[in-house]
Write an enzyme that holds these catalytic residues in place. Structure first.
Site, short mmCIF file in Angstrom:
data_model
loop_
_atom_site.label_atom_id
_atom_site.label_comp_id
_atom_site.label_asym_id
_atom_site.label_seq_id
_atom_site.Cartn_x
_atom_site.Cartn_y
_atom_site.Cartn_z
N ALA A 44 0.84 -1.21 0.00
CA ALA A 44 0.00 0.00 0.00
C ALA A 44 0.87 1.26 0.00
O ALA A 44 0.59 2.21 -0.73
CB ALA A 44 -0.92 -0.02 1.22
N GLU A 94 5.66 -9.14 1.40
CA GLU A 94 4.79 -9.26 2.59
C GLU A 94 3.52 -10.06 2.30
O GLU A 94 2.63 -10.11 3.15
CB GLU A 94 4.40 -7.86 3.12
N ASN A 104 17.75 -3.58 0.44
CA ASN A 104 18.64 -2.80 1.31
C ASN A 104 19.82 -3.72 1.66
O ASN A 104 19.93 -4.84 1.15
CB ASN A 104 17.90 -2.24 2.54
N THR A 110 19.92 -0.21 -1.67
CA THR A 110 19.70 1.05 -0.93
C THR A 110 20.53 1.03 0.35
O THR A 110 20.61 0.03 1.05
CB THR A 110 18.21 1.30 -0.63
N LEU A 111 21.16 2.17 0.63
CA LEU A 111 22.13 2.29 1.73
C LEU A 111 21.71 3.33 2.75
O LEU A 111 22.55 4.03 3.31
CB LEU A 111 23.51 2.64 1.14
N ALA A 124 8.74 3.71 6.11
CA ALA A 124 8.28 3.89 4.73
C ALA A 124 9.26 4.65 3.84
O ALA A 124 8.91 5.02 2.72
CB ALA A 124 6.90 4.54 4.66
N GLY A 129 12.00 3.36 2.44
CA GLY A 129 12.23 2.42 1.34
C GLY A 129 11.01 2.32 0.43
O GLY A 129 11.15 2.23 -0.80
N ASP A 130 9.82 2.33 1.01
CA ASP A 130 8.60 2.23 0.20
C ASP A 130 8.41 3.47 -0.67
O ASP A 130 8.04 3.39 -1.84
CB ASP A 130 7.37 2.06 1.11
P1 ADP Z 1 14.80 0.56 4.01
O1 ADP Z 1 13.99 1.60 4.72
O2 ADP Z 1 13.99 -0.30 3.10
O3 ADP Z 1 15.75 -0.19 4.88
P2 ADP Z 1 16.91 2.37 3.27
O4 ADP Z 1 17.09 2.64 4.72
O5 ADP Z 1 18.09 1.89 2.50
O6 ADP Z 1 15.71 1.38 2.99
O7 ADP Z 1 16.37 3.73 2.63
C1 ADP Z 1 15.78 3.77 1.36
C2 ADP Z 1 15.97 5.15 0.75
O8 ADP Z 1 15.36 6.13 1.61
C3 ADP Z 1 17.41 5.59 0.64
O9 ADP Z 1 17.98 5.14 -0.57
C4 ADP Z 1 17.26 7.12 0.67
O10 ADP Z 1 16.81 7.60 -0.58
C5 ADP Z 1 16.13 7.31 1.66
N1 ADP Z 1 16.60 7.50 3.06
C6 ADP Z 1 16.58 6.60 4.06
N2 ADP Z 1 17.07 7.12 5.21
C7 ADP Z 1 17.40 8.40 4.93
C8 ADP Z 1 17.95 9.50 5.70
N3 ADP Z 1 18.26 9.36 7.00
N4 ADP Z 1 18.15 10.67 5.06
C9 ADP Z 1 17.83 10.84 3.75
N5 ADP Z 1 17.31 9.85 2.99
C10 ADP Z 1 17.09 8.65 3.55
#
Ligand code: ADP
Length: 302
Positions: free
Chosen positions: A40, A138, A182, A218-219, A247, A249-250
């Site tokens: 969603a 999910e 991730n 994703t980092l 959310a 990542g979403d």
């Molecule tokens: P997930 O939430 O699935 O673990 P990530 O933590 O890798 O995924 O985050 C996904 C995307 O969200 C990143 O590639 C970035 O674009 C954005 N993002 C996440 N955390 C931050 C942050 N603290 N500041 C800015 N952008 C962020």
């Protein structure tokens, strides 16, 4: 056209001073029920960013299930594929957020468990007619695998956000065009721990070896490791004051596919997705934090 297949959850969120131990009772505060679920969230993100979005999901016949379909409609999501399961609650997440900013989450699939291969028979035509199919993990794997096979045969591009982390069959991976794990998910899929650019590329190569052309790891705040044809680069994210990364990542995935639908080059689509996700981390909750197109365009123009 975009089709998203995935979960719907009611996020029951409580602020707690610390996490209660077995047998302990604590006073929490700020109880909120916030629309969530990876499927969603990603559909809402794409639709708010103006992608022509259809959603395939199962909700319960409870008050949340009835209301959320109306919310999806207000976000301009086509809900023909959102089924209502009789005598079944909508999926839920019980989320405790501690004052130190950590969270502790327990989810229960409920209606999401009904989104099987049989349940999506009536949605296969819309998958064939779409340009992109976006999925997560999910909901039951049999439904995800069926949708991926049908998409592959019809040359609908398949994007998989392999979250929450789990191992996947080579048959499923061979149907995927773009994968967005991730660091944790990349490790579960490949056995390679991602700690730097070299290990990110190794993990990406392992996924290329399964037949996936484009890998984006994703980092978090650092951004994304983008790899294509065995060559990778870091696409940096935006620096913001993070309040709640729920959310993120979403929002990234929904925005990414929106950029790809608009035929943006990969790096530009990732930048666009970074902007949308960055805005979302400055706000509280799941769907409550997802920005509109106007907000992302304004952020990028700054
Ligand atoms: P997930 O939430 O699935 O673990 P990530 O933590 O890798 O995924 O985050 C996904 C995307 O969200 C990143 O590639 C970035 O674009 C954005 N993002 C996440 N955390 C931050 C942050 N603290 N500041 C800015 N952008 C962020």
């Amino acid at each position: 056209k975009l089709v998203v297949l995935g979960s719907v959850n009611a996020d029951h969120v409580l602020q707690v001073p610390s996490f209660p131990r077995p047998g302990e009772t604590l006073h929490g505060r700020n109880y909120q029920v916030i629309p969530g679920g990876k499927g969603a969230n990603q559909a809402v993100a794409a639709a708010r960013l103006n992608a022509d979005t259809g959603f395939i999901a199962c909700v319960g016949d409870d008050a949340f299930g009835i209301n959320i379909r109306e919310n999806f409609k207000m976000d301009n999501i086509n809900i023909r594929g959102v089924k209502m399961e009789p005598n079944c609650p909508t999926g839920i997440a019980m989320i405790q957020v501690s004052d130190s900013g950590e969270n502790s989450i327990c989810i229960s699939a409920e209606a999401n468990a009904k989104l099987t291969a049989e349940a999506i028979e009536s949605d296969l035509e819309s998958i064939r007619n779409a340009k992109y199919l976006l999925m997560q993990l999910e909901t039951p794997l049999c439904g995800i695998e069926k949708a991926a096979q049908v998409a592959k045969q019809a040359r609908t591009n398949v994007i998989l956000n392999p979250a929450p982390a789990r191992e996947l069959s080579d048959e499923l991976l061979a149907c995927i065009d773009v994968i967005t794990p991730n660091e944790t998910e990349a490790e579960v899929l490949t056995g390679i721990t991602v700690t730097d650019n070299e290990s990110a590329q190794e993990a990406a190569n392992a996924l290329h070896g399964k037949g996936i052309e484009i890998v984006m790891i994703t980092l978090g705040a650092k951004g994304v490791w983008l790899s294509q044809n065995g060559r990778g680069t870091l696409i940096e994210g935006f620096r913001v004051e993070a309040l709640d990364t729920t959310a993120a990542g979403d929002t990234f995935n929904g925005a990414l596919v929106t950029g790809l639908l608009e035929d943006l080059p990969l790096e530009s689509a990732i930048k666009f997705a970074h902007a949308a996700a960055a805005i979302s981390v400055t706000r509280f909750g799941a769907q409550t934090s997802i920005p509109s197109r106007a907000e992302v365009d304004a952020f990028l123009a700054e």
